[in-house]
Motif scaffolding. Structure first.
Motif, PDB file in Angstrom:
ATOM      1  N   ARG A 106      37.482  36.160  55.545  1.00 10.85           N
ATOM      2  CA  ARG A 106      37.712  36.965  54.342  1.00 10.85           C
ATOM      3  C   ARG A 106      39.047  37.704  54.404  1.00 10.85           C
ATOM      4  O   ARG A 106      39.557  38.149  53.380  1.00 10.85           O
ATOM      5  CB  ARG A 106      36.582  37.981  54.159  1.00 10.85           C
ATOM      6  CG  ARG A 106      35.218  37.362  53.821  1.00 10.85           C
ATOM      7  CD  ARG A 106      34.176  38.475  53.744  1.00 10.85           C
ATOM      8  NE  ARG A 106      32.886  38.038  53.251  1.00 10.85           N
ATOM      9  CZ  ARG A 106      31.809  37.838  53.999  1.00 10.85           C
ATOM     10  NH1 ARG A 106      31.908  37.966  55.312  1.00 10.85           N
ATOM     11  NH2 ARG A 106      30.664  37.490  53.461  1.00 10.85           N
ATOM     12  N   SER A 135      36.200  27.330  47.377  1.00  7.04           N
ATOM     13  CA  SER A 135      35.982  28.177  48.548  1.00  7.04           C
ATOM     14  C   SER A 135      34.510  28.336  48.896  1.00  7.04           C
ATOM     15  O   SER A 135      34.172  29.093  49.809  1.00  7.04           O
ATOM     16  CB  SER A 135      36.624  29.561  48.339  1.00  7.04           C
ATOM     17  OG  SER A 135      36.123  30.192  47.197  1.00  7.04           O
ATOM     18  N   ARG A 141      35.700  30.246  52.798  1.00  3.82           N
ATOM     19  CA  ARG A 141      36.345  31.308  52.029  1.00  3.82           C
ATOM     20  C   ARG A 141      37.872  31.216  52.060  1.00  3.82           C
ATOM     21  O   ARG A 141      38.548  31.552  51.096  1.00  3.82           O
ATOM     22  CB  ARG A 141      35.908  32.673  52.557  1.00  3.82           C
ATOM     23  CG  ARG A 141      34.417  32.918  52.459  1.00  3.82           C
ATOM     24  CD  ARG A 141      34.053  34.278  53.038  1.00  3.82           C
ATOM     25  NE  ARG A 141      32.618  34.476  53.043  1.00  3.82           N
ATOM     26  CZ  ARG A 141      31.830  34.205  54.080  1.00  3.82           C
ATOM     27  NH1 ARG A 141      32.355  33.722  55.186  1.00  3.82           N
ATOM     28  NH2 ARG A 141      30.525  34.422  54.010  1.00  3.82           N
ATOM     29  N   TYR A 189      33.958  38.129  47.081  1.00  4.77           N
ATOM     30  CA  TYR A 189      34.135  37.467  48.374  1.00  4.77           C
ATOM     31  C   TYR A 189      33.480  38.260  49.506  1.00  4.77           C
ATOM     32  O   TYR A 189      33.104  37.685  50.528  1.00  4.77           O
ATOM     33  CB  TYR A 189      35.619  37.244  48.666  1.00  4.77           C
ATOM     34  CG  TYR A 189      36.124  35.969  48.053  1.00  4.77           C
ATOM     35  CD1 TYR A 189      36.069  34.765  48.740  1.00  4.77           C
ATOM     36  CD2 TYR A 189      36.622  35.943  46.752  1.00  4.77           C
ATOM     37  CE1 TYR A 189      36.499  33.584  48.170  1.00  4.77           C
ATOM     38  CE2 TYR A 189      37.047  34.768  46.167  1.00  4.77           C
ATOM     39  CZ  TYR A 189      36.990  33.590  46.883  1.00  4.77           C
ATOM     40  OH  TYR A 189      37.408  32.413  46.311  1.00  4.77           O
ATOM     41  N   GLN A 243      29.541  31.595  50.497  1.00  5.42           N
ATOM     42  CA  GLN A 243      30.785  30.820  50.528  1.00  5.42           C
ATOM     43  C   GLN A 243      31.216  30.389  51.932  1.00  5.42           C
ATOM     44  O   GLN A 243      32.369  30.545  52.315  1.00  5.42           O
ATOM     45  CB  GLN A 243      31.902  31.624  49.874  1.00  5.42           C
ATOM     46  CG  GLN A 243      31.713  31.745  48.368  1.00  5.42           C
ATOM     47  CD  GLN A 243      32.839  32.482  47.715  1.00  5.42           C
ATOM     48  OE1 GLN A 243      33.060  33.642  48.016  1.00  5.42           O
ATOM     49  NE2 GLN A 243      33.544  31.839  46.819  1.00  5.42           N
TER      50      GLN A 243
END
Length: 705
Positions: free
Chosen positions: A429, A603, A607, A659, A664
């Motif tokens: 991330r 993604s 990610r 996110y 993801q």
């Protein structure tokens, strides 16, 4: 590479076993899995003084052959099955010279399995500083094996250890100490007859943990159960009796071997530091200060190397467009592969800084204190104290952290830990956060020393940790986890970090990030470039016809502008654009346009693909002459309907929250399935995290816009 000798490294946790493994193997190592098991298998290779090659396996750390977790059970599995691919010719048992009596418990068990053993007595320099002197020659004589005094941290004794390994024969080591047969004579004799062994201790261990040994059949397991029932075999009672007997015998062996002149001050220094660093109030304040320092450093220290990497990739794109022949292949290479790869490589400095700090905290012994401090807090939210290690580990990556949850014996505590660990912001991330923060948060100092961007990044990590704890609190009531669990761990003494180990970790983790993420990014970038370059022929034909008519009436400056407009319109009508527009109604309330929608889809595999997707989309849209850095391209992007920037503060913060909470990561989904042996839990996890991400993003955007 021919492997003339197989060596297993065995030892207690915190004895420097992994450091020794890195010293022996250097960069010549790989990670795999033990056969049929999801536990990591670290294997490396080195050359011995006699010219033979050695394959070295780093087995999980354990205090005894009686496992408390799935990882620890691997040690006996490997040493019990001679047909196991990892079965060693020689065991190198790494022992801590500052706590030799406890370490020799494991040695005595391994020796009774009659495996050739070399004892590597580590931390001898630290022992001498603490007033502990070990008579190595006398101990070697009493145990009847080679003992080598080493200091893995200082790279001392490595040559002597390799020579000792070379000189070791395959004659079994056996400790003349504990009378194992006296513990359960009838049961042991029956097992010996059943499996055809003369080794009393091996027979005893088989009775204790035959269910951990895959090479036995269901019929064998039933037979062992019958023997236990017929002989009143009580595992826990006999394990306790064995441990007491071994410590009694070890006391005799160590008489006159250890001279401890500094027992009173042995841990005095560590205790003084702990009085501050583990204090209920000051400990948490210091920990928060260290976190802020880390996130501030991630932005401040990485700025120049990131700018250099961005410049290099921009220059490569520019030179590529200038010198490579025009055509689809060049566009694919430059706007697809190179743009996507550049979006990942640029974050190497930040990834390296993150893992350097984590490595330093672990090496100094501070990370163990953090788990101790956080245990007090996390128990109130229904998490086991043992959940702290996976949660902190998730700052790097959720996959190994979820696997490390095997150390949690309580099933419900383990499930809750697995379900919330991916919420903690991982290194994947980090590129998303730093890219978006750099777009909407000014690069300035607050109060003269606080980097505002670093403060924002720290805020995102804290949000993820708080979210994980709150979700765990809710799950505590849903799963009705009432069982009590206990968190017991040994506090290592404080030590200076091994800078060589820190540098190796930075290199290894950065390489893994680039190669593992890079494979996904390049694959996605190629697919995405194709989808963004091609579309329904009738749509593209109409666009070409439209702009051909307009260009005939314009001058060269206006034609250059029209080319950009044409590229943008072709992208919008490409297959990628059609896909983005299809999901745009669902994501528009979050502040996302169709281009961001494409990135959300790509993604879901990983990610990190967000950055590569943005780089590819804006490279394709910009045309051959646009080799701007991705941040500049995104900063200049305008909403065609409002004329305002696409990436406003509200949109960027909404996207970061999405996110932060969305799953993801297909690797995490896969490992949750492997660990739970069911699709139920990964599907629940994927669903609740996606819903949580959508709702959080919706609230944030609607409130901030």
């Amino acid at each position: 590479m021919a492997k003339d000798l197989k060596i297993a490294l065995v030892g207690n946790p915190n004895t420097g076993k992994s450091t020794l493994f890195n010293l022996l193997t250097g960069l010549n190592q790989k990670i795999g899995n033990f056969p049929g098991i999801t536990v990591d298998k670290k294997v490396g290779y080195c050359k011995l003084p006699d010219g033979r090659n050695a394959e070295i396996t780093d087995l999980p750390g354990t205090y005894s052959l009686y496992p408390k977790s799935k990882d620890e059970s691997i040690v006996f599995q490997v040493l019990a099955d001679k047909n196991n691919s990892s079965y060693p010719d020689i065991v190198v048992l790494v022992a801590d010279a500052t706590n030799l009596r406890r370490n020799l418990l494991l040695y005595s068990q391994v020796a009774d399995l009659q495996v050739p053993v070399v004892l590597a007595l580590n931390m001898t320099d630290l022992a001498q500083k603490e007033g502990i002197n070990v008579n190595v020659d006398l101990l070697s004589k009493r145990l009847g094996i080679q003992i080598v005094a080493i200091s893995a941290r200082s790279n001392k004794g490595l040559t002597e250890l390799k020579q000792a390994i070379s000189n070791t024969t395959k004659i079994a080591t056996q400790l003349k100490g504990t009378d194992v047969l006296a513990l359960a004579p009838e049961a042991i004799q029956k097992v010996k007859a059943k499996i055809g062994t003369e080794n009393d201790y091996f027979a005893l261990q088989v009775l204790h943990q035959h269910y951990n040994l895959d090479h036995f059949s269901e019929v064998d397991h039933a037979g062992f159960d019958q023997i236990k029932k017929a002989t009143d075999f009580e595992t826990s009672k006999l394990q306790t009796e064995e441990t007491v007997a071994r410590y009694r015998d070890l006391g005799k062996i160590l008489t006159g071997v250890i001279e401890d002149t500094g027992a009173a001050k042995k841990f005095a220094f560590s205790d003084k530091i702990d009085s501050v660093l583990t204090n209920r109030f000051w400990g948490l304040i210091i920990f928060m200060g260290l976190l802020f320092f880390l996130f501030n450093a991630i932005f401040s220290w990485s700025a120049y190397p990131m700018e250099m990497i961005e410049f290099i990739f921009a220059k490569l794109q520019e030179l590529g467009h200038e010198y490579l022949p025009a055509g689809q292949l060049s566009d694919l290479l430059l706007d697809g592969v190179l743009a996507g790869l550049g979006g990942i490589v640029v974050f190497i400095p930040q990834i390296a800084i993150l893992f350097a700090f984590i490595s330093i905290l672990e090496d100094t012994g501070y990370m163990a204190r953090v788990t101790f401090m956080m245990d007090r807090i996390m128990r109130k939210f229904g998490l086991s104290g043992k959940s702290v290690v996976p949660m902190i580990g998730s700052l790097a990556c959720a996959v190994p952290s979820i696997m490390s949850a095997r150390n949690i014996e309580n099933w419900k505590d383990r499930i809750i830990t697995i379900m919330v660990a991916p919420l903690v912001s991982c290194s994947a991330r980090l590129p998303v956060y730093t890219l978006l923060i750099s777009l909407v948060v000014p690069e300035k100092m607050v109060w003269g020393f606080i980097n505002l961007q670093g403060l924002t990044l720290m805020g995102m990590y804290l949000i993820s940790i708080v979210a994980a704890i709150l979700v765990a609190f809710v799950m505590k009531f849903i799963l009705k986890a009432k069982e009590k669990s206990y968190f017991i761990m040994e506090m290592p003494v404080y030590r200076m970090p091994r800078w060589g180990n820190v540098l190796f970790t930075m290199y290894d983790k950065s390489k893994t990030f680039v190669f593992e993420a890079g494979k996904v990014i390049i694959a996605i970038s190629i697919v995405l470039w194709v989808m963004a370059t091609y579309g329904p022929s009738e749509r593209f034909a109409e666009i070409d016809k439209k702009y051909a008519a307009i260009e005939a009436q314009k001058d060269s400056v206006q034609i250059s502008t029209l080319e950009r407009d044409k590229s943008a319109e072709r992208l919008e009508n490409s297959y990628a654009g059609i896909l983005g527009h299809a999901i745009e109604p669902a994501i528009r309330p979050l502040g996302f346009d169709w281009k961001i929608g494409i990135a959300l889809i790509t993604s879901f595999a990983a990610r990190e693909a967000f950055v590569g997707t943005m780089a590819t989309i804006y490279s394709v849209e910009g045309g051959d002459e646009n080799v701007m850095q991705i941040r500049d391209s995104m900063r200049l992007a305008k909403n065609p309907e409002t004329g305002l920037p696409v990436f406003t503060f509200a949109t960027a913060f909404s996207l970061m929250l999405f996110y932060a909470f969305a799953m993801q990561c297909m690797s995490t989904v896969a490992v949750v399935f492997r660990e739970t042996k069911s699709w139920k839990w990964p599907m629940i996890q994927l669903t609740y995290m996606t819903v949580m991400a959508y709702v959080a993003s919706l609230i944030a955007y609607q409130f901030l816009k």
